[in-house]
Design a protein around this motif. Structure first.
Motif, PDB file in Angstrom:
ATOM      1  N   GLU A  50       0.919  -1.063   0.071  1.00  0.00           N
ATOM      2  CA  GLU A  50      -0.082  -0.092   0.240  1.00  0.00           C
ATOM      3  C   GLU A  50       0.942   1.216   0.154  1.00  0.00           C
ATOM      4  OE1 GLU A  50      -4.165  -1.320   2.583  1.00  0.00           O
ATOM      5  OE2 GLU A  50      -2.504  -0.682   3.416  1.00  0.00           O
ATOM      6  N   GLY A  51       2.001   1.040   0.860  1.00  0.00           N
ATOM      7  CA  GLY A  51       2.917   2.334   0.824  1.00  0.00           C
ATOM      8  C   GLY A  51       3.529   2.868  -0.503  1.00  0.00           C
ATOM      9  N   ALA A  52       3.585   1.545  -1.466  1.00  0.00           N
ATOM     10  CA  ALA A  52       4.257   1.763  -2.675  1.00  0.00           C
ATOM     11  C   ALA A  52       3.354   2.127  -3.810  1.00  0.00           C
ATOM     12  CB  ALA A  52       5.282   0.471  -2.873  1.00  0.00           C
ATOM     13  N   GLY A  53       1.912   1.761  -3.374  1.00  0.00           N
ATOM     14  CA  GLY A  53       1.020   2.183  -4.380  1.00  0.00           C
ATOM     15  C   GLY A  53       0.840   0.968  -5.227  1.00  0.00           C
ATOM     16  N   LEU A  54       1.008  -0.241  -4.844  1.00  0.00           N
ATOM     17  CA  LEU A  54       0.960  -1.331  -5.743  1.00  0.00           C
ATOM     18  C   LEU A  54      -0.271  -2.330  -5.344  1.00  0.00           C
ATOM     19  CD1 LEU A  54       4.840  -2.395  -5.555  1.00  0.00           C
ATOM     20  CD2 LEU A  54       3.552  -1.275  -7.330  1.00  0.00           C
ATOM     21  N   GLY A  55      -0.808  -2.388  -4.255  1.00  0.00           N
ATOM     22  CA  GLY A  55      -2.214  -2.982  -4.086  1.00  0.00           C
ATOM     23  C   GLY A  55      -2.528  -2.660  -2.689  1.00  0.00           C
ATOM     24  N   ASN A  56      -3.774  -3.173  -2.672  1.00  0.00           N
ATOM     25  CA  ASN A  56      -4.554  -3.255  -1.347  1.00  0.00           C
ATOM     26  C   ASN A  56      -5.573  -4.084  -1.552  1.00  0.00           C
ATOM     27  OD1 ASN A  56      -6.924  -1.859  -2.438  1.00  0.00           O
ATOM     28  ND2 ASN A  56      -5.524   0.004  -2.466  1.00  0.00           N
ATOM     29  N   LYS A  57      -6.430  -4.495  -0.277  1.00  0.00           N
ATOM     30  CA  LYS A  57      -7.435  -5.567  -0.290  1.00  0.00           C
ATOM     31  C   LYS A  57      -8.542  -5.224  -1.463  1.00  0.00           C
ATOM     32  CE  LYS A  57      -6.772  -6.855   4.455  1.00  0.00           C
ATOM     33  NZ  LYS A  57      -7.341  -7.120   5.872  1.00  0.00           N
ATOM     34  N   ASP A  58      -8.729  -3.873  -1.702  1.00  0.00           N
ATOM     35  CA  ASP A  58      -9.998  -3.712  -2.376  1.00  0.00           C
ATOM     36  C   ASP A  58      -9.383  -3.782  -3.890  1.00  0.00           C
ATOM     37  OD1 ASP A  58     -11.754  -2.969  -0.599  1.00  0.00           O
ATOM     38  OD2 ASP A  58     -10.976  -0.918  -0.323  1.00  0.00           O
ATOM     39  N   LYS A  59      -8.124  -3.470  -4.101  1.00  0.00           N
ATOM     40  CA  LYS A  59      -7.810  -3.606  -5.438  1.00  0.00           C
ATOM     41  C   LYS A  59      -6.306  -4.234  -5.449  1.00  0.00           C
ATOM     42  CE  LYS A  59      -6.676  -1.055  -9.797  1.00  0.00           C
ATOM     43  NZ  LYS A  59      -6.634   0.406 -10.300  1.00  0.00           N
ATOM     44  N   PRO A  60      -6.275  -5.681  -5.294  1.00  0.00           N
ATOM     45  CA  PRO A  60      -5.168  -6.470  -5.031  1.00  0.00           C
ATOM     46  C   PRO A  60      -4.004  -6.290  -6.265  1.00  0.00           C
ATOM     47  CG  PRO A  60      -6.801  -7.888  -5.532  1.00  0.00           C
ATOM     48  CD  PRO A  60      -7.453  -6.684  -5.517  1.00  0.00           C
ATOM     49  N   LEU A  61      -3.024  -6.614  -5.913  1.00  0.00           N
ATOM     50  CA  LEU A  61      -1.694  -6.669  -6.918  1.00  0.00           C
ATOM     51  C   LEU A  61      -1.783  -8.040  -7.626  1.00  0.00           C
ATOM     52  CD1 LEU A  61       0.939  -5.509  -8.126  1.00  0.00           C
ATOM     53  CD2 LEU A  61       1.924  -6.683  -6.353  1.00  0.00           C
ATOM     54  N   THR A  62      -1.821  -8.299  -8.756  1.00  0.00           N
ATOM     55  CA  THR A  62      -1.786  -9.346  -9.534  1.00  0.00           C
ATOM     56  C   THR A  62      -0.304  -9.750  -9.728  1.00  0.00           C
ATOM     57  OG1 THR A  62      -3.783  -9.029 -10.962  1.00  0.00           O
ATOM     58  CG2 THR A  62      -2.337 -10.619 -11.656  1.00  0.00           C
ATOM     59  N   ALA A  73      -3.449 -18.031   1.101  1.00  0.00           N
ATOM     60  CA  ALA A  73      -2.360 -17.449   2.255  1.00  0.00           C
ATOM     61  C   ALA A  73      -1.931 -16.246   1.686  1.00  0.00           C
ATOM     62  CB  ALA A  73      -1.277 -18.378   2.284  1.00  0.00           C
ATOM     63  N   LEU A  74      -2.181 -15.636   0.552  1.00  0.00           N
ATOM     64  CA  LEU A  74      -1.474 -14.209   0.196  1.00  0.00           C
ATOM     65  C   LEU A  74      -2.660 -13.208  -0.073  1.00  0.00           C
ATOM     66  CD1 LEU A  74       1.348 -15.219  -2.576  1.00  0.00           C
ATOM     67  CD2 LEU A  74       1.401 -14.461   0.220  1.00  0.00           C
ATOM     68  N   LYS A  75      -3.758 -13.678   0.163  1.00  0.00           N
ATOM     69  CA  LYS A  75      -5.137 -12.695  -0.129  1.00  0.00           C
ATOM     70  C   LYS A  75      -5.001 -11.499   1.025  1.00  0.00           C
ATOM     71  CE  LYS A  75      -8.904 -14.942  -2.459  1.00  0.00           C
ATOM     72  NZ  LYS A  75     -10.112 -15.773  -2.378  1.00  0.00           N
ATOM     73  N   PRO A  76      -4.623 -12.030   2.252  1.00  0.00           N
ATOM     74  CA  PRO A  76      -4.392 -10.826   3.203  1.00  0.00           C
ATOM     75  C   PRO A  76      -3.359  -9.964   2.968  1.00  0.00           C
ATOM     76  CG  PRO A  76      -4.884 -13.076   4.339  1.00  0.00           C
ATOM     77  CD  PRO A  76      -4.635 -13.284   2.971  1.00  0.00           C
ATOM     78  N   ALA A  77      -2.417 -10.270   2.224  1.00  0.00           N
ATOM     79  CA  ALA A  77      -1.420  -9.273   1.939  1.00  0.00           C
ATOM     80  C   ALA A  77      -1.910  -8.318   0.491  1.00  0.00           C
ATOM     81  CB  ALA A  77      -0.312 -10.058   1.654  1.00  0.00           C
ATOM     82  N   GLY A  78      -2.794  -8.200   0.121  1.00  0.00           N
ATOM     83  CA  GLY A  78      -3.291  -7.601  -1.164  1.00  0.00           C
ATOM     84  C   GLY A  78      -2.621  -8.130  -2.519  1.00  0.00           C
ATOM     85  N   ILE A  79      -2.489  -9.416  -2.553  1.00  0.00           N
ATOM     86  CA  ILE A  79      -1.997 -10.251  -3.514  1.00  0.00           C
ATOM     87  C   ILE A  79      -2.960 -11.162  -4.276  1.00  0.00           C
ATOM     88  CG2 ILE A  79      -0.137 -11.631  -4.494  1.00  0.00           C
ATOM     89  CD1 ILE A  79       1.499 -10.681  -2.276  1.00  0.00           C
ATOM     90  N   ARG A  80      -3.421 -10.753  -5.450  1.00  0.00           N
ATOM     91  CA  ARG A  80      -4.072 -11.911  -6.129  1.00  0.00           C
ATOM     92  C   ARG A  80      -3.240 -12.730  -7.171  1.00  0.00           C
ATOM     93  NH1 ARG A  80      -7.223  -8.712  -9.101  1.00  0.00           N
ATOM     94  NH2 ARG A  80      -6.060  -8.659 -11.113  1.00  0.00           N
ATOM     95  N   LEU A  81      -3.256 -13.993  -6.680  1.00  0.00           N
ATOM     96  CA  LEU A  81      -2.328 -14.956  -7.376  1.00  0.00           C
ATOM     97  C   LEU A  81      -2.890 -15.625  -8.647  1.00  0.00           C
ATOM     98  CD1 LEU A  81       0.583 -15.544  -6.529  1.00  0.00           C
ATOM     99  CD2 LEU A  81      -0.064 -17.634  -5.546  1.00  0.00           C
ATOM    100  N   GLU A  82      -2.317 -15.754  -9.631  1.00  0.00           N
ATOM    101  CA  GLU A  82      -2.806 -16.531 -10.876  1.00  0.00           C
ATOM    102  C   GLU A  82      -1.656 -17.357 -11.421  1.00  0.00           C
ATOM    103  OE1 GLU A  82      -3.787 -14.130 -14.060  1.00  0.00           O
ATOM    104  OE2 GLU A  82      -5.359 -12.626 -12.630  1.00  0.00           O
TER     105      GLU A  82
END
Length: 215
Positions: A44-56, A79-88
């Motif tokens: 979030e501090g780097a503007g890369l992702g958050n819970k509402d708009k996760p980082l892919t 496991a990575l969802k709480p970190a604001g990461i959407r894994l593909e």
């Protein structure tokens, strides 16, 4: 670690790059272990992702079965969802598919030690000019390269262990990699087989010179 366990192997959690089954490597306590909330704050501090708009982020499996990849992917995705990461998931991609990835990606990587010595782990994976490092990690550190050369010039076991502990500390601070687990082999044999002792590499390094069969 249970994800990697089978009938023949047990996945032992690994918090260090150098496995603790190698002689002389006792785990050292570490403070400030990463947590999902701290990862989320950093993103979030780097503007890369958050819970509402996760980082892919892609999870790439090379030379792997789809069943194995799917099992790991489903676990790590949750496991990575709480970190604001959407894994593909991407399984056995072509070089062209890899080159086309425009988002961050993780590669699941397995490595088997040819000999029970940390040099045969650190040098292939993290030395600047090693083939595996150039292909997967793109990591370069002149200090680690020098330490690897220094450990080759000493025969003292305690000094070599000390050098590799220095390397471990550097890798923990710098390398964007996560040690997951190492395999401990389950060895079953008949009770009349005596004095059979597995080495650090399990059945692949059995010493049969002292083994005998009770009649």
């Amino acid at each position: 670690a249970a994800l990697g366990s089978t009938t023949a192997y047990f996945g032992q959690v690994l918090d260090e790059f150098i496995p603790t089954f190698l002689p002389g490597f006792v785990p050292e306590p570490r403070e400030g272990a990463p947590s999902m909330s701290r990862v989320l704050q950093a993103l979030e501090g780097a503007g890369l992702g958050n819970k509402d708009k996760p980082l892919t982020v892609y999870l790439v499996f090379e030379n792997s079965t789809k069943d194995k990849a799917r099992k790991f992917y489903e676990y790590l995705r949750e496991a990575l969802k709480p970190a604001g990461i959407r894994l593909e998931l991407m399984v056995n991609p072509s070089p062209e598919e890899m080159a086309a990835i425009k988002v961050p990606y993780l590669i699941y990587f397995e490595y088997r030690l040819p000999l029970p010595d940390p040099e045969f782990l650190i040098k292939p994976l993290f030395q600047s000019d090693s083939e595996l490092n150039r292909k997967y990690f793109h990591y370069s550190n002149k200090i680690i390269d020098e330490l690897l050369e220094n450990q080759r010039s000493t025969l003292r076991f305690d000094r070599r262990v000390g050098i590799f502990k220095q390397i471990e500390n550097i890798l923990q601070e710098e390398v964007p990699a996560i040690p997951l687990f190492y395999y401990r082999q389950r060895l079953a044999y008949q009770p009349y087989i005596k004095n059979l002792k597995a080495g650090p590499l399990g059945i692949f390094s059995l010493n049969l010179r002292t083994v005998w069969v009770a009649k």
